[in-house]
Motif scaffolding. Structure first.
Motif, short mmCIF file in Angstrom:
data_model
loop_
_atom_site.label_atom_id
_atom_site.label_comp_id
_atom_site.label_asym_id
_atom_site.label_seq_id
_atom_site.Cartn_x
_atom_site.Cartn_y
_atom_site.Cartn_z
N GLN A 444 0.74 -1.32 0.10
CA GLN A 444 0.12 0.03 0.04
C GLN A 444 0.88 1.28 -0.05
OE1 GLN A 444 -1.97 0.74 3.63
NE2 GLN A 444 -0.40 -0.46 5.03
N ASN A 445 2.13 1.05 0.33
CA ASN A 445 3.04 2.32 0.53
C ASN A 445 3.37 2.91 -0.73
OD1 ASN A 445 2.56 1.67 3.16
ND2 ASN A 445 4.87 1.87 3.76
N VAL A 446 3.22 2.22 -2.13
CA VAL A 446 3.50 2.85 -3.08
C VAL A 446 2.38 3.71 -3.33
CG1 VAL A 446 4.99 0.96 -3.81
CG2 VAL A 446 2.51 0.99 -4.70
N THR A 447 1.32 3.66 -2.94
CA THR A 447 0.21 4.45 -3.36
C THR A 447 -0.11 5.55 -2.27
OG1 THR A 447 -0.93 2.40 -4.54
CG2 THR A 447 -2.59 4.26 -3.69
N LEU A 448 -0.33 5.27 -0.90
CA LEU A 448 -0.75 6.28 0.02
C LEU A 448 0.30 7.19 0.31
CD1 LEU A 448 0.96 5.33 2.52
CD2 LEU A 448 -0.52 3.71 3.03
N GLU A 449 -0.05 8.09 0.82
CA GLU A 449 0.57 9.52 1.22
C GLU A 449 1.18 10.08 -0.11
OE1 GLU A 449 0.36 9.98 4.62
OE2 GLU A 449 0.63 11.86 3.57
N GLY A 450 0.57 9.84 -1.27
CA GLY A 450 0.88 10.43 -2.62
C GLY A 450 1.44 9.13 -3.31
N ASP A 451 0.72 8.84 -4.56
CA ASP A 451 1.01 7.69 -5.44
C ASP A 451 2.33 8.03 -6.03
OD1 ASP A 451 0.05 5.52 -7.42
OD2 ASP A 451 0.92 7.26 -8.56
N ASN A 452 3.40 6.92 -6.12
CA ASN A 452 4.53 6.81 -6.31
C ASN A 452 4.89 7.54 -7.66
OD1 ASN A 452 5.39 6.01 -4.18
ND2 ASN A 452 6.33 4.24 -4.96
N ASN A 453 4.14 7.59 -8.85
CA ASN A 453 4.00 8.12 -10.05
C ASN A 453 4.11 9.73 -9.79
OD1 ASN A 453 4.61 6.07 -11.62
ND2 ASN A 453 2.53 5.53 -11.50
N VAL A 454 2.98 10.18 -8.98
CA VAL A 454 2.52 11.51 -8.92
C VAL A 454 3.93 12.07 -7.91
CG1 VAL A 454 1.07 13.01 -7.77
CG2 VAL A 454 0.18 10.92 -8.91
N MET A 455 4.19 11.45 -6.98
CA MET A 455 5.54 12.02 -6.14
C MET A 455 6.62 12.18 -7.18
SD MET A 455 4.43 12.53 -3.12
CE MET A 455 2.91 13.39 -3.75
#
Ligand code: ST9
Ligand code: FAD
Length: 697
Positions: A444-455
């Motif tokens: 889930q950490n690749v999505t929560l607190e800002g999706d990784n692509n977006v980050m």
């Protein structure tokens, strides 16, 4: 009954031990031999990695304390994988409230309490209360609001969630739809969900635990929209725990993992909250409805809690990957498979190059991320001190660095756990290995607190802006400062003439820096070309090139990660043998990063084919050189068996006995005939029952 079954099977195993083949090796002996041949002391390295002997001692004390409780005992921990969502939810909350009690009684410090939860690895409905609800009030409430809310939250008289994401929007924070309309007559805000897409959806602990939440809503005064602001909002009655009038709240249902946590939904029908429920440290609304926006440098203050959590996630990534690699390396060192002749000693599967090439670079990544995590939290602590003194100058750099690093570190850890699981073959698929649950709750950490692509795209935006600044003759500071010398860098060629050259720190740094510079320059050129000489950070120019931009951000973050790793090893207080091993690990890390995207270095002629061949050769040699230290390197993470909670990763190597005991002790084996016998199987299989059924026809 379960115990009997278990004892019987163990006795059977002991009886038949005289039948084993000549080449049979006891797993425990394999691990003992591995430890004997290590080139350095893992105990000493564990002290350095964990920040001192006291930290390790404190951790074992906390584990003993946990083991003496009913909710944290070894038996309770190892039974968890058999439990339902409801059980896990209650167990998580029992553990969190018991730890809270110990903290309040003074038996545990705040740090002890956090560490105890980390050791227990049982997330619960109060996680967001600690990590986002309280911190948001601390950083975004004014003094009076802090004095009002914090004592209640810290005493657990109220519990909170962080309600930002909605059904329709998570990434696009500016596009959130919940409204907070100010009513001057009553001096209240009216909080409302105007559309299906505006229902809050995902917040952890919101479903069944939280009595309050940080509500992120658009502030509307006299029909004017002032954008997103945080409010403290009560959603449940404190006596009955029932939703307040106008509030519809619940759990969003089962997830891929992390199922003990009640991620929730929240729908609001014109719910009124007092004016002072808006957190007013940065922006204010007066009783007569005047709005005072945050100062220019505090414009992104509302995003502050997210930045704090991203720093934590970077810190966490290395340790999670350390857990996975500890399990996989120990297991593949005892797992033997295939010999030329039956009966001969079989090979430890870690000695197959394919496994070494999978696992050893992951061990290197875990070390790199642990050092990066330390650097990130130090950077965040410095920012906190500056912020509390009113200086937010370092926020933009902190944000872009952490955004890209959150993406790189969580991608690396999540993909790494899955690679470890596959590396363990069939037993890796068993929940008893500990790896499936670790992956399911971590990914889930690749999505929560800002999706990784977006980050990554936030970091890319900064890199393009930095390129733009350099082109206009302005100075670039911070992690992208190397772009200052882009012009010269792009003319450089790789200096490698022999495989050994790849081992030198300068050569690896130079190649990673060249790659990051080249990709940043290409990304900048690409956007200029699409924009007809002008850069657009939105619209088709940007959105049509995100693959290249994300790749560019990754190359930058990899450079930062690798140089931080190399510097940290250089500065660490290490004994010479451990230093020598870690220097090799740094080299393996750099080489693995290069090999993953080797095409980049060919694009502008930086690398020649013979140099690439030498890179592969040197990497393969390095795998062999590091192989004797593999177990010592994972032992040095200092992760206790209690926390690993894995039959495969246990430190004594007694894997097969552990698997047998755990399997035979589980609920499905509670009776010999199994739970489906009487009602389902018996009428078909038992001749007497069949006969009886026929006679009734
Ligand atoms: C052993 C150790 C282990 C320890 C154990 C620890 C365990 C960890 C436990 C943690 C538990 C917590 C669990 C967390 C659960 C998940 C909670 C959530 O997901 S909650 C929900 C999480 N949700 C998300 O994360 C949502 C993700 N989305 C977003 O954050 C935003 O929408 C956005 C950043 C993508 C765009 O924002 P937008 O406003 O459209 O901005 P533009 O793009 O237009 O850029 C304009 C300018 O703004 C700048 N800037 C931007 N951000 C920041 C910032 N933060 N700051 C400063 N600046 C920032 C940007 O650089 C740019 O500058 P410039 O170039 O102009 O100079
Ligand atoms: C386990 C879990 C716990 C959570 N806990 C909380 C919580 O406590 N509180 C809370 O408020 N939220 C929470 N969230 C929500 C989380 O923050 C969001 O899911 C996350 O920010 C991603 O947003 P999204 O779901 O809208 O994804 P989307 O933005 O819809 O992403 C879908 C896809 O589109 C891509 N994409 C989207 N926008 C862009 C863009 N601009 N450029 C390029 N690609 C794009 C993404 O890369 C992704 O592949 C949680 C989520 C999970 C999974």
């Amino acid at each position: 009954m379960v115990r009997e079954h278990c004892d019987r099977t163990t006795a059977l195993v002991n009886e038949s031990s005289q039948l084993v083949l000549a080449g049979h090796v006891e797993p425990q002996d394999d691990l003992r031999a591995e430890r004997k041949r290590a080139s350095f002391s893992s105990q000493e390295l564990a002290v350095v990695l964990n920040g001192g002997t006291e930290v390790l001692q404190r951790r074992s004390r906390l584990i003993s304390q946990l083991q003496s409780t009913s909710w944290g005992s070894q038996a309770a921990v190892s039974q968890r994988c058999f439990h339902s969502r409801e059980q896990l939810h209650v167990e998580g909350l029992v553990a969190q409230t018991e730890i809270w009690k110990l903290m309040q009684s003074g038996a545990l410090s705040q740090q002890d309490a956090k560490d105890m939860e980390t050791l227990l690895t049982l997330p619960g409905g109060l996680t967001l209360h600690q990590y986002m609800f309280i911190p948001t009030i601390e950083t975004q409430g004014d003094e009076e609001q802090q004095a009002y809310w914090l004592p209640k939250a810290r005493a657990l008289e109220i519990t909170g969630a962080y309600a930002q994401t909605e059904m329709g929007h998570g990434t696009f924070v500016r596009g959130l739809e919940t409204t907070a309309t100010y009513d001057r007559a009553s001096e209240e805000f009216i909080i409302h969900s105007p559309a299906l897409s505006s229902i809050k959806w995902w917040p952890g602990g919101l479903g069944k635990t939280a009595t309050h939440c940080i509500m992120l809503a658009r502030l509307i005064i006299n029909s004017k929209d002032h954008g997103l602001h945080p409010f403290v909002m009560q959603i449940r009655d404190l006596h009955t725990h029932l939703p307040l009038a106008g509030v519809r709240v619940g759990d969003i249902g089962p997830k891929f993992g992390y199922n003990g946590v009640d991620n929730g939904y929240l729908m609001l029908d014109r719910v009124r909250i007092p004016r002072r429920a808006m957190l007013m440290r940065h922006a204010r609304v007066t009783p007569d409805g005047h709005y005072f926006p945050p100062s220019a440098e505090n414009a992104k203050a509302t995003y502050g809690t997210m930045v704090a959590i991203r720093a934590l996630l970077v810190d966490e990534a290395g340790w999670v990957l350390a857990r996975a690699t500890t399990i996989a390396v120990r297991y593949t060192a005892i797992r033997r498979q295939t010999s030329e002749r039956v009966g001969d000693k079989e090979l430890q599967v870690l000695d197959y190059q394919n496994l070494a090439a999978t696992l050893l670079p992951l061990v290197a990544s875990a070390y790199a991320l642990i050092f990066m995590g330390k650097a990130s939290s130090d950077m965040y602590k410095r920012f906190e001190q500056d912020r509390d003194a009113g200086n937010l100058a370092s926020l933009p750099e902190l944000h872009v660095l952490l955004a890209g690093m959150k993406a790189l570190s969580t991608w690396t850890a999540a993909d790494g756990i899955e690679a470890c699981r596959r590396g363990c073959g069939g037993h890796g698929y068993s929940a008893l290995s500990g790896l499936p649950d670790l992956y399911a709750s971590y990914v889930q950490n690749v999505t929560l607190e800002g999706d990784n692509n977006v980050m990554s795209l936030q970091t890319a935006r900064h890199l393009v802006k930095s390129q733009e600044a350099v082109a206009k003759g302005r100075r670039v500071e911070g992690s992208a400062a190397y772009l200052q010398r882009a012009e010269q860098e792009l003319h450089r060629k790789c200096s490698v003439q022999a495989p050994q050259d790849w081992q030198t720190a300068e050569v690896l740094d130079a190649a990673l820096r060249h790659r990051a510079t080249y990709l940043a320059a290409e990304g900048h050129k690409l956007l200029l070309r699409h924009g007809g000489g002008k850069i657009n950070f939105a619209g088709p120019d940007w959105n049509g090139n995100t693959v290249q931009l994300i790749h560019m951000a990754q190359a930058h973050s990899q450079l930062v990660l690798h140089t931080t790793f190399a510097q940290s090893v250089h500065q660490a207080d290490l004994e010479p043998a451990a230093r020598a091993a870690l220097i090799k690990l740094v080299a393996l890390h750099g080489m693995s990063l290069l090999l993953r995207d080797l095409q980049d270095l060919f694009m502008d002629g930086y690398l020649q084919a013979f140099q690439a061949q030498m890179l592969v050769q040197r990497r393969n040699e390095l795998l062999l050189e590091l192989r004797p230290d593999a177990v010592a390197l994972v032992d040095s993470f200092g992760i206790a068996d209690y926390q690993l909670n894995s039959c495969l990763g246990r430190s004594d190597g007694d894997v097969y006995r552990a698997l047998l005991e755990a399997a035979s002790g589980q609920q499905l084996n509670k009776t010999e005939e199994g739970p489906a016998w009487n009602a389902v199987l018996k009428p078909w299989l038992d001749p007497a029952s069949r006969q009886q059924a026929r006679s009734k026809l």
